[in-house]
Design a protein around this motif. Sequence first.
Motif, PDB file in Angstrom:
ATOM      1  N   ALA A   1       3.175  -6.987  -8.772  1.00  0.00           N
ATOM      2  CA  ALA A   1       3.991  -6.164  -7.879  1.00  0.00           C
ATOM      3  C   ALA A   1       4.242  -4.828  -8.573  1.00  0.00           C
ATOM      4  CB  ALA A   1       5.318  -6.849  -7.570  1.00  0.00           C
ATOM      5  N   PRO A   2       4.403  -3.740  -7.814  1.00  0.00           N
ATOM      6  CA  PRO A   2       4.637  -2.439  -8.431  1.00  0.00           C
ATOM      7  C   PRO A   2       5.806  -2.425  -9.412  1.00  0.00           C
ATOM      8  CG  PRO A   2       4.152  -2.168  -6.103  1.00  0.00           C
ATOM      9  CD  PRO A   2       4.276  -3.642  -6.344  1.00  0.00           C
ATOM     10  N   ALA A   3       6.832  -3.238  -9.151  1.00  0.00           N
ATOM     11  CA  ALA A   3       8.001  -3.260 -10.035  1.00  0.00           C
ATOM     12  C   ALA A   3       7.654  -3.773 -11.429  1.00  0.00           C
ATOM     13  CB  ALA A   3       9.094  -4.138  -9.422  1.00  0.00           C
TER      14      ALA A   3
ATOM     15  N   GLU B   1       0.848  -1.194   0.000  1.00  0.00           N
ATOM     16  CA  GLU B   1       0.000   0.000   0.000  1.00  0.00           C
ATOM     17  C   GLU B   1       0.882   1.241   0.000  1.00  0.00           C
ATOM     18  OE1 GLU B   1      -3.857   1.694  -0.084  1.00  0.00           O
ATOM     19  OE2 GLU B   1      -3.137  -0.346  -0.358  1.00  0.00           O
ATOM     20  N   PRO B   2       0.521   2.257  -0.803  1.00  0.00           N
ATOM     21  CA  PRO B   2       1.401   3.429  -0.928  1.00  0.00           C
ATOM     22  C   PRO B   2       1.517   4.247   0.347  1.00  0.00           C
ATOM     23  CG  PRO B   2      -0.700   3.832  -1.987  1.00  0.00           C
ATOM     24  CD  PRO B   2      -0.685   2.369  -1.626  1.00  0.00           C
ATOM     25  N   HIS B   3       2.680   4.854   0.519  1.00  0.00           N
ATOM     26  CA  HIS B   3       2.908   5.794   1.607  1.00  0.00           C
ATOM     27  C   HIS B   3       2.762   7.199   1.050  1.00  0.00           C
ATOM     28  CE1 HIS B   3       4.951   2.074   2.793  1.00  0.00           C
ATOM     29  NE2 HIS B   3       4.730   2.448   4.043  1.00  0.00           N
ATOM     30  N   ALA B   4       2.115   8.057   1.799  1.00  0.00           N
ATOM     31  CA  ALA B   4       1.856   9.410   1.309  1.00  0.00           C
ATOM     32  C   ALA B   4       3.159  10.175   1.093  1.00  0.00           C
ATOM     33  CB  ALA B   4       0.971  10.158   2.303  1.00  0.00           C
ATOM     34  N   VAL B   5       3.201  10.938   0.020  1.00  0.00           N
ATOM     35  CA  VAL B   5       4.340  11.813  -0.255  1.00  0.00           C
ATOM     36  C   VAL B   5       3.898  13.250  -0.085  1.00  0.00           C
ATOM     37  CG1 VAL B   5       5.406  10.174  -1.838  1.00  0.00           C
ATOM     38  CG2 VAL B   5       3.807  11.859  -2.734  1.00  0.00           C
ATOM     39  N   GLN B   6       4.856  14.118   0.142  1.00  0.00           N
ATOM     40  CA  GLN B   6       4.570  15.537   0.273  1.00  0.00           C
ATOM     41  C   GLN B   6       5.035  16.239  -0.995  1.00  0.00           C
ATOM     42  OE1 GLN B   6       2.804  16.649   2.810  1.00  0.00           O
ATOM     43  NE2 GLN B   6       2.819  14.628   3.787  1.00  0.00           N
ATOM     44  N   GLN B   7       4.094  16.635  -1.814  1.00  0.00           N
ATOM     45  CA  GLN B   7       4.444  17.308  -3.050  1.00  0.00           C
ATOM     46  C   GLN B   7       3.249  18.123  -3.538  1.00  0.00           C
ATOM     47  OE1 GLN B   7       5.273  13.808  -5.473  1.00  0.00           O
ATOM     48  NE2 GLN B   7       3.317  14.029  -6.533  1.00  0.00           N
ATOM     49  N   GLN B   8       3.504  19.028  -4.449  1.00  0.00           N
ATOM     50  CA  GLN B   8       2.450  19.832  -5.042  1.00  0.00           C
ATOM     51  C   GLN B   8       1.684  18.985  -6.057  1.00  0.00           C
ATOM     52  OE1 GLN B   8       2.100  22.998  -4.015  1.00  0.00           O
ATOM     53  NE2 GLN B   8       0.322  23.502  -5.281  1.00  0.00           N
ATOM     54  N   ILE B   9       0.362  19.061  -6.018  1.00  0.00           N
ATOM     55  CA  ILE B   9      -0.445  18.345  -6.997  1.00  0.00           C
ATOM     56  C   ILE B   9      -0.599  19.240  -8.226  1.00  0.00           C
ATOM     57  CG2 ILE B   9      -2.693  17.322  -7.496  1.00  0.00           C
ATOM     58  CD1 ILE B   9      -2.950  16.677  -4.535  1.00  0.00           C
ATOM     59  N   LYS B  10      -0.075  18.771  -9.349  1.00  0.00           N
ATOM     60  CA  LYS B  10      -0.109  19.562 -10.577  1.00  0.00           C
ATOM     61  C   LYS B  10      -1.475  19.443 -11.253  1.00  0.00           C
ATOM     62  CE  LYS B  10       4.848  19.006 -11.526  1.00  0.00           C
ATOM     63  NZ  LYS B  10       5.858  18.515 -12.502  1.00  0.00           N
TER      64      LYS B  10
ATOM     65  N   PHE C   1      -0.992   3.912 -10.710  1.00  0.00           N
ATOM     66  CA  PHE C   1      -1.744   4.618  -9.662  1.00  0.00           C
ATOM     67  C   PHE C   1      -1.908   3.740  -8.434  1.00  0.00           C
ATOM     68  CE2 PHE C   1      -4.990   2.608 -12.318  1.00  0.00           C
ATOM     69  CZ  PHE C   1      -5.961   2.150 -11.428  1.00  0.00           C
ATOM     70  N   ASP C   2      -1.822   4.390  -7.298  1.00  0.00           N
ATOM     71  CA  ASP C   2      -2.013   3.795  -5.978  1.00  0.00           C
ATOM     72  C   ASP C   2      -0.949   2.771  -5.605  1.00  0.00           C
ATOM     73  OD1 ASP C   2      -3.734   4.066  -3.664  1.00  0.00           O
ATOM     74  OD2 ASP C   2      -4.205   1.946  -3.934  1.00  0.00           O
ATOM     75  N   PHE C   3       0.304   3.143  -5.804  1.00  0.00           N
ATOM     76  CA  PHE C   3       1.425   2.398  -5.214  1.00  0.00           C
ATOM     77  C   PHE C   3       2.615   3.338  -5.152  1.00  0.00           C
ATOM     78  CE2 PHE C   3       1.465   1.272  -9.779  1.00  0.00           C
ATOM     79  CZ  PHE C   3       2.755   1.622 -10.154  1.00  0.00           C
ATOM     80  N   ASP C   4       3.582   3.035  -4.292  1.00  0.00           N
ATOM     81  CA  ASP C   4       4.758   3.892  -4.136  1.00  0.00           C
ATOM     82  C   ASP C   4       5.485   4.033  -5.471  1.00  0.00           C
ATOM     83  OD1 ASP C   4       4.399   4.454  -1.479  1.00  0.00           O
ATOM     84  OD2 ASP C   4       5.688   2.845  -0.754  1.00  0.00           O
ATOM     85  N   GLY C   5       5.778   5.278  -5.834  1.00  0.00           N
ATOM     86  CA  GLY C   5       6.465   5.544  -7.079  1.00  0.00           C
ATOM     87  C   GLY C   5       5.542   5.701  -8.275  1.00  0.00           C
ATOM     88  N   ALA C   6       4.236   5.522  -8.072  1.00  0.00           N
ATOM     89  CA  ALA C   6       3.279   5.654  -9.164  1.00  0.00           C
ATOM     90  C   ALA C   6       3.120   7.112  -9.567  1.00  0.00           C
ATOM     91  CB  ALA C   6       1.925   5.072  -8.754  1.00  0.00           C
ATOM     92  N   VAL C   7       2.620   7.331 -10.779  1.00  0.00           N
ATOM     93  CA  VAL C   7       2.356   8.691 -11.254  1.00  0.00           C
ATOM     94  C   VAL C   7       1.304   9.356 -10.368  1.00  0.00           C
ATOM     95  CG1 VAL C   7       1.551  10.089 -13.202  1.00  0.00           C
ATOM     96  CG2 VAL C   7       2.939   8.033 -13.614  1.00  0.00           C
TER      97      VAL C   7
END
Length: 318
Positions: free
Chosen positions: A215-217, A162-171, A226-232
């Motif tokens: 797997a995400p890889a 399950e993805p971990h939240a990142v802190q970034q601007q949503i474009k 979408f909805d995994f670590d490193g996803a767009v």
Amino acid sequence: MSYSWLIFIVSLPTRNAAGRMRVWRALKALGCGVLRDGVYLLPYHPEFRQTLQLQAEDVAAGGGNAHILALNSETDEQQALFEHFFDRSADYAKLVEGVRQTADMCLQTEDPAKLQKQVHRLRKDFEAIALQDFFPGAAQEQTAAALEDLEHAVHERLVPDEPHAVQQQIKRLQPQDYQHRIWATRQRPWIDRLASAWLIRRFIDSEARIIWLRAPADCPAEALGFDFDGAVFTHVGAKITFEVLLASFGLTKDAALNRIGALVHYLDAGGIPVLEAVGLETLMSGMRQRWTDDDKLLAEAEKIFDAFYQAFQEPTHE
């Protein structure tokens, strides 16, 4: 004039045992404090006043009598005494012990369904106590924190990808730049992935092809993950993937989509309870068991989200 308290004084004939039990259960469900036998206390709220009036009418119909008094405390000491009748610390302490036992079970059990069921029960118990906690304080905060820690631990145990939240601007993005694309997410989707896939195909890319990753890889370079670590598109700050997609493609002005977003957020990450959550969770759980093919599962889930979207539309006036 504003009041602080409601006092409900009730007397029923001893022969009317069924009526006495019915009234007692109703008052218990309200969270009344008991000053003495037949004398009940509640903080003053108009809705409580209306409910007590219904109980008074029921008592009168059963051959008894009831009185509703609205008043203020005469002193600070009396106010503190009245508030003490609603101290839920013992209930929270019992719940925290259940949280600790479940945390131990999280490290040992090989039965994920049993673990999830226990966590859901603890969450519902907490919400039931909080609903009657008219003067919340440190005990509620401590219990909420312990329960959230447990939910995160169980989530990590059961769905480590399950993805971990990142802190970034949503474009801000334009849907026309994301047409006829391949979109990829983890297989055996749950609420956020299913809702996000529905949103993509319904409002962003109607010709989207959804693929399910072991797997995400395994995500192809040309696919929009979408909805995994490193996803767009994934969790950003407090927003789950569905809400990130709403913000990214300028869909937040749609009130019905925002309501679905709140529903999905609660089921995926917790937070503010939503009325329809229990029903949707039950539906999705049953559907996930019935359809093991993810494409078929999504096709059925899309019908559910279409129905919610229709129901959440503002009524039209002809």
